[in-house]
Scaffold this motif. Structure first.
Motif, PDB file in Angstrom:
ATOM      1  N   LEU A  18       0.805  -1.289   0.013  1.00  0.00           N
ATOM      2  CA  LEU A  18       0.123   0.273   0.161  1.00  0.00           C
ATOM      3  C   LEU A  18       1.027   1.465  -0.094  1.00  0.00           C
ATOM      4  CD1 LEU A  18      -2.724  -0.967   2.523  1.00  0.00           C
ATOM      5  CD2 LEU A  18      -2.794  -1.206   0.170  1.00  0.00           C
ATOM      6  N   GLU A  19       2.311   1.018   0.040  1.00  0.00           N
ATOM      7  CA  GLU A  19       3.099   2.327   0.041  1.00  0.00           C
ATOM      8  C   GLU A  19       2.807   3.271   1.271  1.00  0.00           C
ATOM      9  OE1 GLU A  19       2.712   3.893  -3.897  1.00  0.00           O
ATOM     10  OE2 GLU A  19       3.861   2.349  -4.826  1.00  0.00           O
ATOM     11  N   VAL A  20       2.712   2.803   2.542  1.00  0.00           N
ATOM     12  CA  VAL A  20       2.490   3.372   3.731  1.00  0.00           C
ATOM     13  C   VAL A  20       3.185   2.878   4.703  1.00  0.00           C
ATOM     14  CG1 VAL A  20       0.541   3.687   5.400  1.00  0.00           C
ATOM     15  CG2 VAL A  20      -0.162   3.376   3.133  1.00  0.00           C
ATOM     16  N   PRO A  21       4.018   3.755   5.437  1.00  0.00           N
ATOM     17  CA  PRO A  21       4.955   3.142   6.322  1.00  0.00           C
ATOM     18  C   PRO A  21       4.350   2.542   7.497  1.00  0.00           C
ATOM     19  CG  PRO A  21       5.197   5.738   6.133  1.00  0.00           C
ATOM     20  CD  PRO A  21       3.854   5.278   5.054  1.00  0.00           C
ATOM     21  N   GLN A  22       5.049   1.492   8.005  1.00  0.00           N
ATOM     22  CA  GLN A  22       4.358   0.737   9.075  1.00  0.00           C
ATOM     23  C   GLN A  22       4.130   1.544  10.322  1.00  0.00           C
ATOM     24  OE1 GLN A  22       7.215  -2.561   9.995  1.00  0.00           O
ATOM     25  NE2 GLN A  22       7.743  -2.923   7.969  1.00  0.00           N
ATOM     26  N   HIS A  23       4.702   2.389  10.784  1.00  0.00           N
ATOM     27  CA  HIS A  23       4.293   3.291  11.798  1.00  0.00           C
ATOM     28  C   HIS A  23       2.998   4.141  11.485  1.00  0.00           C
ATOM     29  CE1 HIS A  23       6.304   6.718   9.611  1.00  0.00           C
ATOM     30  NE2 HIS A  23       5.336   7.494  10.209  1.00  0.00           N
ATOM     31  N   VAL A  24       2.725   4.425  10.392  1.00  0.00           N
ATOM     32  CA  VAL A  24       1.481   4.842  10.009  1.00  0.00           C
ATOM     33  C   VAL A  24       0.135   3.844  10.093  1.00  0.00           C
ATOM     34  CG1 VAL A  24       0.084   5.925   8.013  1.00  0.00           C
ATOM     35  CG2 VAL A  24       2.354   6.701   8.489  1.00  0.00           C
ATOM     36  N   LEU A  25       0.665   2.804   9.496  1.00  0.00           N
ATOM     37  CA  LEU A  25      -0.534   1.424   9.828  1.00  0.00           C
ATOM     38  C   LEU A  25      -0.618   1.353  11.264  1.00  0.00           C
ATOM     39  CD1 LEU A  25       0.808  -0.873   7.412  1.00  0.00           C
ATOM     40  CD2 LEU A  25      -1.270   0.501   7.029  1.00  0.00           C
ATOM     41  N   ARG A  26       0.352   1.236  12.136  1.00  0.00           N
ATOM     42  CA  ARG A  26       0.142   1.123  13.749  1.00  0.00           C
ATOM     43  C   ARG A  26      -0.822   2.257  14.169  1.00  0.00           C
ATOM     44  NH1 ARG A  26       5.563  -0.990  13.101  1.00  0.00           N
ATOM     45  NH2 ARG A  26       6.511   0.865  13.502  1.00  0.00           N
TER      46      ARG A  26
END
Length: 139
Positions: A18-26
């Motif tokens: 999804l080209e979204v950083p992991q910290h943003v997902l969390r």
């Protein structure tokens, strides 16, 4: 080796896809209660295909359509926590004059003599969102 479309995904796989950083997902897990990945020993997250589609919809609401987090939360709540077709959902919300739209979206994007294009505004929103997340992490 290619995974089955029905296979669970790790946070790094979802982040890459999804080209979204992991910290943003969390961070989104804390803001959108409908995002509930399966957590195994050690807190490792596993996302179901339906979780990935939900996150893809949230990403599109925030980054593509310029919703605020609060606006996206309201729209998700109105939709019963489901996102089937983001573009159609946003079009319907605009047609109804839905208050879940952020002020910049409801005015049609670049109206009123604003010198910034819609894409430039979206980019600035993403940067601002990342900065706010970093500030929260440091607090």
């Amino acid at each position: 080796m290619q995974k089955s479309p029905d296979a669970f995904r790790t946070i790094s796989e979802v982040s890459t896809e999804l080209e979204v950083p992991q910290h943003v997902l969390r961070f989104w897990e804390t803001k959108f209660k409908v995002v509930k990945p399966l957590k195994r020993g050690g807190g490792r997250r596993y996302y179901r295909p339906s979780d990935v589609e939900l996150i893809r919809g949230i990403r599109d609401l925030l980054y593509k359509h310029g919703f605020t987090i609060r606006g996206a939360q309201k729209l998700l709540k109105e939709q019963g926590g489901r996102i089937d077709n983001v573009d159609a959902m946003v079009s319907a919300a605009r047609a109804e004059g839905n208050p879940a739209l952020s002020p910049t979206e409801s005015d049609g994007g670049n109206g009123g003599g604003d010198p910034l294009s819609g894409e430039a505004k979206a980019q600035l929103r993403r940067v601002l969102s990342d900065l706010k997340e970093l500030k929260e992490m440091l607090a």
